[in-house]
Design an enzyme around this catalytic site. Structure first.
Site, mmCIF file in Angstrom:
data_model
loop_
_atom_site.group_PDB
_atom_site.id
_atom_site.type_symbol
_atom_site.label_atom_id
_atom_site.label_comp_id
_atom_site.label_asym_id
_atom_site.label_seq_id
_atom_site.Cartn_x
_atom_site.Cartn_y
_atom_site.Cartn_z
ATOM 1 N N ASP A 122 0.817 -1.222 0.000
ATOM 2 C CA ASP A 122 0.000 0.000 0.000
ATOM 3 C C ASP A 122 0.850 1.272 0.000
ATOM 4 O O ASP A 122 0.600 2.186 0.807
ATOM 5 C CB ASP A 122 -0.931 0.033 1.236
ATOM 6 C CG ASP A 122 -1.577 -1.309 1.543
ATOM 7 O OD1 ASP A 122 -1.871 -2.042 0.588
ATOM 8 O OD2 ASP A 122 -1.784 -1.607 2.731
ATOM 9 N N GLU A 162 -11.158 -1.275 -3.015
ATOM 10 C CA GLU A 162 -10.464 -0.510 -1.961
ATOM 11 C C GLU A 162 -9.327 0.304 -2.593
ATOM 12 O O GLU A 162 -9.198 0.365 -3.828
ATOM 13 C CB GLU A 162 -9.891 -1.475 -0.910
ATOM 14 C CG GLU A 162 -8.937 -2.501 -1.507
ATOM 15 C CD GLU A 162 -8.645 -3.692 -0.613
ATOM 16 O OE1 GLU A 162 -9.298 -3.883 0.417
ATOM 17 O OE2 GLU A 162 -7.730 -4.454 -0.973
HETATM 18 O O1 FUB Z 1 -2.388 -3.881 3.768
HETATM 19 C C1 FUB Z 1 -3.660 -4.060 4.294
HETATM 20 C C2 FUB Z 1 -4.723 -3.989 3.272
HETATM 21 O O2 FUB Z 1 -4.352 -4.736 2.135
HETATM 22 C C3 FUB Z 1 -5.003 -2.651 2.700
HETATM 23 O O3 FUB Z 1 -5.666 -1.766 3.481
HETATM 24 C C4 FUB Z 1 -5.741 -3.074 1.504
HETATM 25 O O4 FUB Z 1 -5.957 -2.060 0.581
HETATM 26 C C5 FUB Z 1 -4.866 -4.150 0.983
HETATM 27 O O5 FUB Z 1 -3.836 -3.652 0.181
#
Ligand code: FUB
Length: 326
Positions: free
Chosen positions: A38, A208
């Site tokens: 991320d 997301e």
């Molecule tokens: O790294 C944790 C979670 O994994 C993130 O918040 C999501 O977007 C995914 O990448």
């Protein structure tokens, strides 16, 4: 004599050959070692910064590290710029930082605790520091967003500064994305004209990891699709005339390449609009790995066609050429 002349010519050419090998310094991918996902990229004071999630078991995700570089190729690690010890309501799953410099302060927005319902404590927090490397302290003593609005899990925050100077929080997991108008000191929100605080802007297939930037007066909205622990995680985008859309999905621009890596997603962008130079900073999983958390941070070039569409990104092992931050 002929040989002597050609040897002399060869010698004369050597310095420029040495120079040209110097200019092809590449970052390589991943750009730094360790499991980091991320990645949020920024440029502060002629330095590149990357703020990633420390990709480990949720209980071990109790801090954030940052990385800085003068040229995208050599990276310096800054340990524990934020720690749950400094955030009394956070105890696990510190995720997906978003960084903003404002009024000589640095604000780091982060997710914590991976809440599953409004009854749990956690959500999106804000931390503040005087320097990009921290140490960051909790800005509010409580989360900024601690409930589900419009079905969006309060994670995966991004802060977008519009051309009029207004900052917006764009965020959300569980296939829903909201936008909200931040107040001046980032302690809360300002209502929209209709009185609402959270407006849903979810495009088709959104999961997301939202990200927004402007180019030639248009709003580019990008997000991640698929499951982050699997190979099909990817990034798609839309273009709109306002930060609120409407955003009609155009297509995927980042995905796995069976020869290079799987699960390429959750990204940010480094841009130099004047030079028309764009880099995508994202995570992916090495071909040798199947553990969901085994994600590494990579950088590749992002290009556009004549109509302003983003071209599919070629993910590489070489990464990008050395480039000073402007
Ligand atoms: O790294 C944790 C979670 O994994 C993130 O918040 C999501 O977007 C995914 O990448």
């Amino acid at each position: 004599m002929k040989h002597l002349i050609s040897s002399l010519l060869l010698l004369a050419a050597l310095p420029s050959f040495a120079q040209s090998t110097k200019t092809i310094k590449q970052s390589g991918n991943p750009v730094f070692s360790g499991w980091y996902a991320d990645p949020e990229a920024a440029i502060f004071n002629h330095k590149y910064w990357v703020y990633p999630t420390y990709s480990a078991k949720y209980k071990e995700q109790v801090f954030l590290d940052a990385f800085s570089s003068d040229d995208l190729t050599s990276w310096k690690k800054h340990d524990h710029i934020l720690d749950t010890a400094a955030v009394k309501w956070a105890n696990k799953a510190m995720w997906a930082p978003a960084i903003v410099q404002k009024d000589k302060k640095y604000y780091l927005f982060f997710g914590a605790n991976d809440i599953q319902s409004d009854q749990e404590i956690g959500g999106i927090g804000v931390a503040v520091a005087d320097k990009p490397e921290g140490p960051f302290k909790d800005h509010l003593g409580k989360p900024l967003v601690d409930k589900f609005y419009n079905g969006a899990q309060p994670i995966d925050q991004f802060v977008f500064k519009d051309k009029d100077g207004q900052y917006y929080l764009i965020y959300g997991g569980w296939q829903h994305c909201n936008i909200a108008k931040l107040n001046k000191d980032f302690t809360g929100f300002l209502p929209f004209d209709d009185g609402k605080i959270f407006k849903e802007i979810t495009p088709e297939h959104y999961v997301e990891g939202p990200y927004m930037f402007m180019r030639n007066g248009k709003y580019y909205f990008m997000w991640s699709e698929g499951g982050w622990t699997g190979p099909d995680y990817s990034v798609a985008y839309a273009i709109g005339d306002t930060p609120f859309g409407p955003f009609k999905r155009i297509g995927k621009i980042l995905k796995q390449d069976p020869k290079i890596a799987t699960g390429a997603g959750h990204h940010s962008v480094i841009m130099n609009e004047k030079k028309n130079q764009y880099y995508i900073v994202y995570h992916r999983r090495p071909l040798t790995e199947t553990d969901g958390n085994h994600r590494v941070t990579c950088i590749d070039e992002m290009k556009f066609d004549q109509d302003g569409n983003i071209l599919p990104i070629k993910i590489t092992n070489e990464g990008v050429k050395a480039q000073k931050a402007k």
